[in-house]
Each structure stands twice: as C-alpha cells, then as structure tokens.
Write an enzyme that holds these catalytic residues in place. Structure first.
Site, PDB file in Angstrom:
ATOM      1  N   LYS A  66       7.336   2.258   8.002  1.00 21.64           N
ATOM      2  CA  LYS A  66       7.942   3.335   7.191  1.00 21.64           C
ATOM      3  C   LYS A  66       7.111   4.607   7.221  1.00 21.64           C
ATOM      4  O   LYS A  66       7.631   5.692   7.406  1.00 21.64           O
ATOM      5  CB  LYS A  66       8.064   2.931   5.710  1.00 21.64           C
ATOM      6  CG  LYS A  66       9.041   1.839   5.409  1.00 21.64           C
ATOM      7  CD  LYS A  66       9.223   1.668   3.897  1.00 21.64           C
ATOM      8  CE  LYS A  66       7.950   1.300   3.149  1.00 21.64           C
ATOM      9  NZ  LYS A  66       7.391  -0.001   3.467  1.00 21.64           N
TER      10      LYS A  66
ATOM     11  N   ARG B 211      11.227   0.985  -5.459  1.00 23.88           N
ATOM     12  CA  ARG B 211      10.795  -0.351  -5.034  1.00 23.88           C
ATOM     13  C   ARG B 211      11.358  -1.436  -5.932  1.00 23.88           C
ATOM     14  O   ARG B 211      11.092  -2.617  -5.696  1.00 23.88           O
ATOM     15  CB  ARG B 211       9.262  -0.415  -5.097  1.00 23.88           C
ATOM     16  CG  ARG B 211       8.558  -0.347  -3.746  1.00 23.88           C
ATOM     17  CD  ARG B 211       7.088  -0.417  -4.039  1.00 23.88           C
ATOM     18  NE  ARG B 211       6.252  -0.819  -2.952  1.00 23.88           N
ATOM     19  CZ  ARG B 211       5.637   0.028  -2.127  1.00 23.88           C
ATOM     20  NH1 ARG B 211       5.855   1.314  -2.215  1.00 23.88           N
ATOM     21  NH2 ARG B 211       4.801  -0.434  -1.220  1.00 23.88           N
TER      22      ARG B 211
ATOM     23  N   ARG C 227      -3.385  -2.783  12.771  1.00 26.67           N
ATOM     24  CA  ARG C 227      -3.601  -1.561  11.981  1.00 26.67           C
ATOM     25  C   ARG C 227      -5.057  -1.498  11.495  1.00 26.67           C
ATOM     26  O   ARG C 227      -5.704  -0.460  11.563  1.00 26.67           O
ATOM     27  CB  ARG C 227      -2.644  -1.576  10.778  1.00 26.67           C
ATOM     28  CG  ARG C 227      -2.708  -0.379   9.898  1.00 26.67           C
ATOM     29  CD  ARG C 227      -1.391  -0.177   9.176  1.00 26.67           C
ATOM     30  NE  ARG C 227      -1.431  -0.569   7.777  1.00 26.67           N
ATOM     31  CZ  ARG C 227      -0.379  -0.564   6.970  1.00 26.67           C
ATOM     32  NH1 ARG C 227       0.798  -0.219   7.412  1.00 26.67           N
ATOM     33  NH2 ARG C 227      -0.497  -0.917   5.717  1.00 26.67           N
TER      34      ARG C 227
ATOM     35  N   ARG D  42      -7.734   0.677   4.139  1.00 27.78           N
ATOM     36  CA  ARG D  42      -7.199   0.647   2.771  1.00 27.78           C
ATOM     37  C   ARG D  42      -7.635  -0.619   2.051  1.00 27.78           C
ATOM     38  O   ARG D  42      -7.643  -1.695   2.634  1.00 27.78           O
ATOM     39  CB  ARG D  42      -5.666   0.690   2.829  1.00 27.78           C
ATOM     40  CG  ARG D  42      -5.096   2.073   2.884  1.00 27.78           C
ATOM     41  CD  ARG D  42      -3.623   2.073   3.160  1.00 27.78           C
ATOM     42  NE  ARG D  42      -2.851   1.210   2.262  1.00 27.78           N
ATOM     43  CZ  ARG D  42      -1.517   1.184   2.244  1.00 27.78           C
ATOM     44  NH1 ARG D  42      -0.826   1.965   3.043  1.00 27.78           N
ATOM     45  NH2 ARG D  42      -0.876   0.379   1.414  1.00 27.78           N
TER      46      ARG D  42
ATOM     47  N   ARG E 100       1.972  -8.616  -1.222  1.00 27.05           N
ATOM     48  CA  ARG E 100       2.872  -7.445  -1.172  1.00 27.05           C
ATOM     49  C   ARG E 100       4.206  -7.812  -0.524  1.00 27.05           C
ATOM     50  O   ARG E 100       5.256  -7.336  -0.948  1.00 27.05           O
ATOM     51  CB  ARG E 100       2.195  -6.293  -0.414  1.00 27.05           C
ATOM     52  CG  ARG E 100       1.074  -5.636  -1.224  1.00 27.05           C
ATOM     53  CD  ARG E 100       0.115  -4.841  -0.358  1.00 27.05           C
ATOM     54  NE  ARG E 100       0.742  -3.756   0.364  1.00 27.05           N
ATOM     55  CZ  ARG E 100       0.259  -3.222   1.491  1.00 27.05           C
ATOM     56  NH1 ARG E 100      -0.866  -3.680   2.010  1.00 27.05           N
ATOM     57  NH2 ARG E 100       0.867  -2.237   2.070  1.00 27.05           N
TER      58      ARG E 100
HETATM   59  P1  AMP Z   1       2.304   1.697  -0.013  1.00 31.59           P
HETATM   60  O1  AMP Z   1       1.333   2.730   0.447  1.00 31.59           O
HETATM   61  O2  AMP Z   1       3.718   2.208  -0.091  1.00 31.59           O
HETATM   62  O3  AMP Z   1       2.204   0.415   0.761  1.00 31.59           O
HETATM   63  O4  AMP Z   1       1.908   1.329  -1.515  1.00 31.59           O
HETATM   64  C1  AMP Z   1       0.656   0.769  -1.831  1.00 31.59           C
HETATM   65  C2  AMP Z   1       0.683   0.201  -3.243  1.00 31.59           C
HETATM   66  O5  AMP Z   1       0.953   1.252  -4.187  1.00 31.59           O
HETATM   67  C3  AMP Z   1       1.764  -0.837  -3.501  1.00 31.59           C
HETATM   68  O6  AMP Z   1       1.392  -2.134  -3.089  1.00 31.59           O
HETATM   69  C4  AMP Z   1       1.911  -0.732  -5.018  1.00 31.59           C
HETATM   70  O7  AMP Z   1       0.840  -1.368  -5.686  1.00 31.59           O
HETATM   71  C5  AMP Z   1       1.752   0.765  -5.261  1.00 31.59           C
HETATM   72  N1  AMP Z   1       3.055   1.447  -5.190  1.00 31.59           N
HETATM   73  C6  AMP Z   1       3.474   2.347  -4.248  1.00 31.59           C
HETATM   74  N2  AMP Z   1       4.727   2.755  -4.488  1.00 31.59           N
HETATM   75  C7  AMP Z   1       5.129   2.103  -5.609  1.00 31.59           C
HETATM   76  C8  AMP Z   1       6.335   2.065  -6.354  1.00 31.59           C
HETATM   77  N3  AMP Z   1       7.417   2.791  -5.984  1.00 31.59           N
HETATM   78  N4  AMP Z   1       6.385   1.280  -7.452  1.00 31.59           N
HETATM   79  C9  AMP Z   1       5.320   0.547  -7.840  1.00 31.59           C
HETATM   80  N5  AMP Z   1       4.172   0.504  -7.178  1.00 31.59           N
HETATM   81  C10 AMP Z   1       4.057   1.272  -6.059  1.00 31.59           C
END
Ligand code: AMP
Length: 194
Positions: free
Chosen positions: A13, A88, A127, A139, A150
């Site tokens: 994404k 989400r 990655r 990260r 996740r």
């Molecule tokens: P990402 O970079 O999109 O993989 O997000 C990393 C982490 O941020 C996720 O595993 C969640 O803990 C938190 N996070 C990101 N976007 C959301 C969202 N829309 N709702 C809740 N938690 C989020």
C-alpha cells in the site's frame, strides 16, 4: 479525487500510494506515518500510541479519526488525497463518511490490494534486509511476531471493510502479487475511470 487503499500489512500500500500521490499530485495521508511522527515529536497522541503500535494493536478510532480530520482540512488536500492505512475498522469507515459528509466531500474509489498472505512474511523479511542494507532504521513493529499480530488484526477488524465498500459500489480489486510496475499500471487504469 479521494482514494482509500486497503490491503494487509506488507501488501505494498505504502509503495503504491507514494507512486499515485506523485503521479496525480495529491497528498498521501498515511495514518501510520502520522502516528510515528507524533511518537517522534513526543506529543500526547504519540505517547498514547507508542506501546499500542509496538505490540501490533490498533490505536483508538477517535485518535486516528481526529488526526485524519485535521489533516484533510489543510489546503493541499483541496483537490484530493489518498488514504493509506485509514479506515481500518468499520467504525472508522463510518467516521470517515461523517467527516467527509461534513465537508461536502465523498470517496471516489477504494482500492484493495489482494495478496497471498503466505508470501507476506517473505516480503517483510526482504523489507527488513533492504532497510538494513540502506542503513535505515527498521520500524519497531517490523518483526515477524508483531507482523503476525498485525495480520490477525487486519483479518479480524479491517477485512470487513471489503464487503462494506463493495456494498457501496466503490471497491476495485487489484492483484497485488504482480510486479510493482504492473500493479501501478493497473491502479492508474482504474483511477482514470474513478
Ligand atoms: P501502518 O504504517 O499503516 O502499517 O501502521 C502502523 C501501526 O499504526 C498499526 O499497526 C497501528 O498500530 C497504527 N495505525 C495506523 N493506522 C491506524 C488506524 N487507521 N487505526 C488504528 N491504528 C492505526
């Protein structure tokens, strides 16, 4: 144009959202990036989010909806934006509908990157090694254990958004297992019609 990206962690994404953002000149709003920035800045939101993100859970709907709502009021979002990682949960999708309706706006298109979940751990490992090879920081939630968590959270809480947006007639599926450039080309074609 308002575009929502859906797909499990590691589906690509972020990569595709960055490509579309540059090509269509609309900002990429990644809630994950915004939360990581809040953590780095040591803000209240960041302090609340850190432990939750590190264990692979979701930050509260209210917190993320709040940061998204504020962000899309900025002038660079006037002609459109791409949501990468939000909504989400079904509740966040309802919140997004209310936020957009309040601003007289609407989602143009929801793109689902469909991937073979068995291949995702391999992608995660490459990655991590790519980041290390570049000398970048990995990260804190990019490790196999948190990743599995996740993925489970995605299946339970985010996957229901697929039938939700299908019902609204805005969902477009893309085969995310193809080479990156082919996925980008497919997305381009779909967005031309959105
Ligand atoms: P990402 O970079 O999109 O993989 O997000 C990393 C982490 O941020 C996720 O595993 C969640 O803990 C938190 N996070 C990101 N976007 C959301 C969202 N829309 N709702 C809740 N938690 C989020």
């Amino acid at each position: 144009m308002i575009v929502v990206f859906l797909g499990p962690p590691g589906a690509g994404k972020g990569t595709q959202a960055a490509y579309i953002s540059a090509k269509r000149d609309i900002p990429q709003l990644s809630t994950g990036d915004m939360l990581r920035a809040a953590i780095a800045a040591g803000s209240d939101v960041g302090r609340q989010a850190k432990a939750i993100i590190d264990r692979g859970d979701l930050v509260s709907d209210e917190i993320v909806a709040g940061i998204v709502s504020e962000r899309i009021d900025m002038s660079d979002c006037e002609s459109g934006f791409l949501l990468d990682g939000f909504p989400r949960t079904i509740e966040q999708a309802h919140m997004l509908d209310r936020i957009l309706a309040g601003k007289g706006r609407d989602i143009s298109c929801v793109l689902e990157l469909v991937v073979d979940e068995g291949a995702l751990v391999d992608r995660l490992n490459s990655r991590i090694s790519d980041a290390k090879a570049r000398g970048d920081e990995v990260r804190s939630d990019d490790n196999v254990e948190t990743f599995q968590k996740r993925l489970g959270v995605y299946q339970e809480q985010t996957a229901p958004l697929v039938p939700f947006y299908e019902g609204k007639g805005v969902l477009k599926k893309i085969d995310g297992m193809q080479p990156v450039e082919v996925v980008s080309a497919d997305i381009d074609r779909i967005l031309d019609e959105c």
